[in-house]
Design a protein around this motif. Structure first.
Motif, PDB file in Angstrom:
ATOM      1  N   LEU A  19       0.815  -1.125  -0.118  1.00 20.95           N
ATOM      2  CA  LEU A  19       0.027  -0.037   0.069  1.00 20.95           C
ATOM      3  C   LEU A  19       0.852   1.129  -0.059  1.00 20.95           C
ATOM      4  O   LEU A  19       0.406   2.534  -0.612  1.00 20.95           O
ATOM      5  CB  LEU A  19      -0.825  -0.018   1.384  1.00 20.95           C
ATOM      6  CG  LEU A  19      -1.907   1.283   1.296  1.00 20.95           C
ATOM      7  CD1 LEU A  19      -2.763   1.507   0.273  1.00 20.95           C
ATOM      8  CD2 LEU A  19      -2.573   0.999   2.490  1.00 20.95           C
ATOM      9  N   ILE A  20       2.014   1.127   0.937  1.00 20.48           N
ATOM     10  CA  ILE A  20       2.895   2.336   0.832  1.00 20.48           C
ATOM     11  C   ILE A  20       3.527   2.818  -0.486  1.00 20.48           C
ATOM     12  O   ILE A  20       3.567   3.640  -1.101  1.00 20.48           O
ATOM     13  CB  ILE A  20       3.854   1.996   1.848  1.00 20.48           C
ATOM     14  CG1 ILE A  20       3.517   2.258   3.423  1.00 20.48           C
ATOM     15  CG2 ILE A  20       4.880   3.144   1.615  1.00 20.48           C
ATOM     16  CD1 ILE A  20       4.308   1.850   4.330  1.00 20.48           C
ATOM     17  N   THR A  21       4.086   1.645  -1.106  1.00 22.45           N
ATOM     18  CA  THR A  21       4.645   1.587  -2.664  1.00 22.45           C
ATOM     19  C   THR A  21       3.657   2.203  -3.600  1.00 22.45           C
ATOM     20  O   THR A  21       3.836   3.221  -4.498  1.00 22.45           O
ATOM     21  CB  THR A  21       5.196   0.499  -3.011  1.00 22.45           C
ATOM     22  OG1 THR A  21       4.507  -0.560  -2.901  1.00 22.45           O
ATOM     23  CG2 THR A  21       6.451   0.203  -2.097  1.00 22.45           C
ATOM     24  N   ARG A  22       2.302   1.594  -3.515  1.00 18.89           N
ATOM     25  CA  ARG A  22       1.247   2.111  -4.524  1.00 18.89           C
ATOM     26  C   ARG A  22       0.773   3.569  -4.055  1.00 18.89           C
ATOM     27  O   ARG A  22       0.402   4.456  -5.090  1.00 18.89           O
ATOM     28  CB  ARG A  22       0.074   1.282  -4.256  1.00 18.89           C
ATOM     29  CG  ARG A  22       0.121  -0.293  -5.130  1.00 18.89           C
ATOM     30  CD  ARG A  22      -0.911  -0.872  -5.077  1.00 18.89           C
ATOM     31  NE  ARG A  22      -1.419  -1.330  -3.758  1.00 18.89           N
ATOM     32  CZ  ARG A  22      -2.582  -1.352  -3.127  1.00 18.89           C
ATOM     33  NH1 ARG A  22      -3.417  -0.430  -3.514  1.00 18.89           N
ATOM     34  NH2 ARG A  22      -2.842  -1.999  -1.839  1.00 18.89           N
ATOM     35  N   SER A  23       0.861   3.975  -2.969  1.00 16.47           N
ATOM     36  CA  SER A  23       0.596   5.363  -2.571  1.00 16.47           C
ATOM     37  C   SER A  23       1.712   6.321  -2.909  1.00 16.47           C
ATOM     38  O   SER A  23       1.166   7.444  -3.470  1.00 16.47           O
ATOM     39  CB  SER A  23       0.351   5.574  -1.074  1.00 16.47           C
ATOM     40  OG  SER A  23      -0.740   4.654  -0.646  1.00 16.47           O
ATOM     41  N   VAL A  24       2.945   6.029  -2.865  1.00 17.08           N
ATOM     42  CA  VAL A  24       4.050   6.617  -3.438  1.00 17.08           C
ATOM     43  C   VAL A  24       3.952   6.958  -5.024  1.00 17.08           C
ATOM     44  O   VAL A  24       4.057   7.926  -5.450  1.00 17.08           O
ATOM     45  CB  VAL A  24       5.427   6.312  -2.994  1.00 17.08           C
ATOM     46  CG1 VAL A  24       6.422   6.940  -3.858  1.00 17.08           C
ATOM     47  CG2 VAL A  24       5.659   6.329  -1.306  1.00 17.08           C
ATOM     48  N   SER A  25       3.577   5.723  -5.637  1.00 10.21           N
ATOM     49  CA  SER A  25       3.357   5.849  -7.174  1.00 10.21           C
ATOM     50  C   SER A  25       2.430   6.660  -7.404  1.00 10.21           C
ATOM     51  O   SER A  25       2.502   7.275  -8.500  1.00 10.21           O
ATOM     52  CB  SER A  25       3.239   4.368  -7.553  1.00 10.21           C
ATOM     53  OG  SER A  25       3.128   4.292  -8.932  1.00 10.21           O
ATOM     54  N   SER A  26       1.351   6.654  -6.865  1.00 11.17           N
ATOM     55  CA  SER A  26       0.154   7.463  -7.041  1.00 11.17           C
ATOM     56  C   SER A  26       0.241   8.899  -7.155  1.00 11.17           C
ATOM     57  O   SER A  26       0.140   9.987  -7.868  1.00 11.17           O
ATOM     58  CB  SER A  26      -1.142   7.213  -6.390  1.00 11.17           C
ATOM     59  OG  SER A  26      -2.175   8.183  -6.432  1.00 11.17           O
ATOM     60  N   LEU A  27       1.371   9.431  -5.781  1.00  9.66           N
ATOM     61  CA  LEU A  27       1.531  10.670  -5.856  1.00  9.66           C
ATOM     62  C   LEU A  27       2.547  11.072  -6.845  1.00  9.66           C
ATOM     63  O   LEU A  27       2.621  12.380  -7.276  1.00  9.66           O
ATOM     64  CB  LEU A  27       2.211  10.733  -4.098  1.00  9.66           C
ATOM     65  CG  LEU A  27       1.487  11.121  -3.211  1.00  9.66           C
ATOM     66  CD1 LEU A  27       2.250  10.813  -1.887  1.00  9.66           C
ATOM     67  CD2 LEU A  27       0.553  12.369  -3.183  1.00  9.66           C
ATOM     68  N   VAL A  28       3.545  10.270  -7.147  1.00 11.75           N
ATOM     69  CA  VAL A  28       4.598  10.781  -8.250  1.00 11.75           C
ATOM     70  C   VAL A  28       3.627  10.951  -9.524  1.00 11.75           C
ATOM     71  O   VAL A  28       4.115  11.826 -10.268  1.00 11.75           O
ATOM     72  CB  VAL A  28       5.430   9.441  -8.299  1.00 11.75           C
ATOM     73  CG1 VAL A  28       6.275   9.625  -9.836  1.00 11.75           C
ATOM     74  CG2 VAL A  28       6.468   9.116  -7.106  1.00 11.75           C
ATOM     75  N   GLU A  29       2.831   9.998  -9.762  1.00  6.37           N
ATOM     76  CA  GLU A  29       2.087  10.524 -11.157  1.00  6.37           C
ATOM     77  C   GLU A  29       1.262  11.611 -11.096  1.00  6.37           C
ATOM     78  O   GLU A  29       1.151  12.531 -12.034  1.00  6.37           O
ATOM     79  CB  GLU A  29       0.922   9.176 -11.308  1.00  6.37           C
ATOM     80  CG  GLU A  29       1.555   7.952 -11.692  1.00  6.37           C
ATOM     81  CD  GLU A  29       2.466   7.950 -13.148  1.00  6.37           C
ATOM     82  OE1 GLU A  29       2.050   8.841 -13.846  1.00  6.37           O
ATOM     83  OE2 GLU A  29       3.806   7.722 -13.038  1.00  6.37           O
ATOM     84  N   GLN A  30       0.698  12.013  -9.943  1.00 13.15           N
ATOM     85  CA  GLN A  30      -0.079  13.240  -9.670  1.00 13.15           C
ATOM     86  C   GLN A  30       0.876  14.524  -9.824  1.00 13.15           C
ATOM     87  O   GLN A  30       0.371  15.249 -10.298  1.00 13.15           O
ATOM     88  CB  GLN A  30      -0.613  13.415  -8.158  1.00 13.15           C
ATOM     89  CG  GLN A  30      -1.825  12.496  -7.956  1.00 13.15           C
ATOM     90  CD  GLN A  30      -2.543  12.545  -6.522  1.00 13.15           C
ATOM     91  OE1 GLN A  30      -2.772  13.845  -6.149  1.00 13.15           O
ATOM     92  NE2 GLN A  30      -2.368  11.651  -5.917  1.00 13.15           N
ATOM     93  N   VAL A  31       2.103  14.332  -9.484  1.00 15.72           N
ATOM     94  CA  VAL A  31       3.038  15.769  -9.563  1.00 15.72           C
ATOM     95  C   VAL A  31       3.788  15.776 -10.407  1.00 15.72           C
ATOM     96  O   VAL A  31       4.506  16.822 -10.892  1.00 15.72           O
ATOM     97  CB  VAL A  31       3.902  15.817  -8.246  1.00 15.72           C
ATOM     98  CG1 VAL A  31       2.998  15.681  -6.714  1.00 15.72           C
ATOM     99  CG2 VAL A  31       4.695  14.747  -7.978  1.00 15.72           C
ATOM    100  N   ARG A  32       3.746  14.690 -11.475  1.00 15.14           N
ATOM    101  CA  ARG A  32       4.692  14.852 -12.664  1.00 15.14           C
ATOM    102  C   ARG A  32       4.016  15.734 -13.690  1.00 15.14           C
ATOM    103  O   ARG A  32       2.726  15.927 -13.825  1.00 15.14           O
ATOM    104  CB  ARG A  32       4.954  13.483 -13.078  1.00 15.14           C
ATOM    105  CG  ARG A  32       6.109  12.846 -12.455  1.00 15.14           C
ATOM    106  CD  ARG A  32       6.386  11.292 -13.157  1.00 15.14           C
ATOM    107  NE  ARG A  32       7.893  11.004 -12.729  1.00 15.14           N
ATOM    108  CZ  ARG A  32       8.427   9.897 -13.012  1.00 15.14           C
ATOM    109  NH1 ARG A  32       7.627   9.108 -13.707  1.00 15.14           N
ATOM    110  NH2 ARG A  32       9.516   9.638 -12.745  1.00 15.14           N
TER     111      ARG A  32
END
Length: 266
Positions: free
Chosen positions: A253-266
């Protein structure tokens, strides 16, 4: 402030030391694409914990910049643990961000690290440097824990111990060594409180909180949400999650949450 470095693990990180004031702060840094990830650990935790290691591997796989460090009195850093305060650990974290990281960063704060992350946002805002913090992932965040989570539960005897001895000693669930909470930590915590008004993050925020957490009740995460802007805040409650959130499903869940944030801010 001085800096030294040498190659570390297979993650491509460089291990180095950064002098902040009169304390040598240990860090690891891997160059990579933006946004970078910056790990902020909890009280008495170090940068080689399970969650930090998983994030380092994730960042390496994705080619992302990754930075982690030990606060003074923690892990490989210098300084005495009993001398530590939120202000001191905040100063060290800002120094690592300023001197080691490059470009926008997603701060990943665990427990007390969530408090440090929120204070970093406030300090960066004061500087007019809002763009450097691109997102926040707060794992079982414990902002204002000295005043909000500890003070109300202190017995008269414990309060007297803090006044007379200058510290409170408490059995730890996670270590053979007791937890030490100093009078200076409590006093300094008052000066660093964030749950007193709106915390203007200027970035997306994701909060992961276990509902079986014995240290930080999920009501504390709900209170934090009330102090964040209504938009761009995601709270995930894990019914059987504890404070560490280090089980395989939690780490996923932590890695998926990080991945989602990365996609949001790119």
């Amino acid at each position: 402030m001085g800096e030294t470095g040498e190659m570390a693990a297979a993650t491509g990180e460089v291990a180095g030391r950064l002098d902040v004031g009169d304390v040598s702060i240990a860090y690891r840094h891997a160059k990579g694409a933006a946004p970078g990830l910056m790990w902020l650990g909890g009280y008495r935790s170090d940068m080689t914990g399970t969650k930090a290691e998983v994030l380092a591997a994730y960042a390496a796989e994705q080619g992302l910049q990754f930075t982690r460090h030990d606060y003074s009195g923690h892990g490989a850093s210098g300084g005495a643990f009993a001398d530590g305060t939120i202000s001191l650990w905040l100063e060290q974290s800002l120094a690592v961000m300023d001197q080691i990281t490059e470009g926008p960063q997603i701060l990943v704060g665990s427990s007390m690290g969530g408090w440090i992350a929120l204070r970093m946002v406030q300090e960066m805002n004061k500087r007019g440097d809002k763009g450097r913090i691109a997102g926040l992932l707060l794992i079982a965040p414990a902002p204002d824990f000295t005043a909000e989570l500890m003070q109300p539960l202190l017995t008269k005897k414990q309060k007297q111990q803090i006044e007379t001895l200058g510290y409170l000693e408490e059995v730890s669930q996670y270590s053979d060594q007791p937890n030490i909470y100093t009078r200076a930590l409590f006093e300094d915590g008052e000066r660093n409180r964030v749950l007193t008004g709106l915390i203007d993050t200027h970035c997306p925020v994701t909060i992961l909180q276990g509902m079986a957490d014995p240290d930080v009740p999920h009501s504390h995460a709900l209170k934090l949400v009330e102090h964040l802007p209504a938009d761009n805040v995601t709270l995930s409650l894990i019914p059987d999650g504890d404070h560490r959130l280090s089980r395989p499903q939690d780490l996923d869940l932590i890695t998926r949450s990080v991945s989602s944030l990365v996609e949001q801010v790119r």
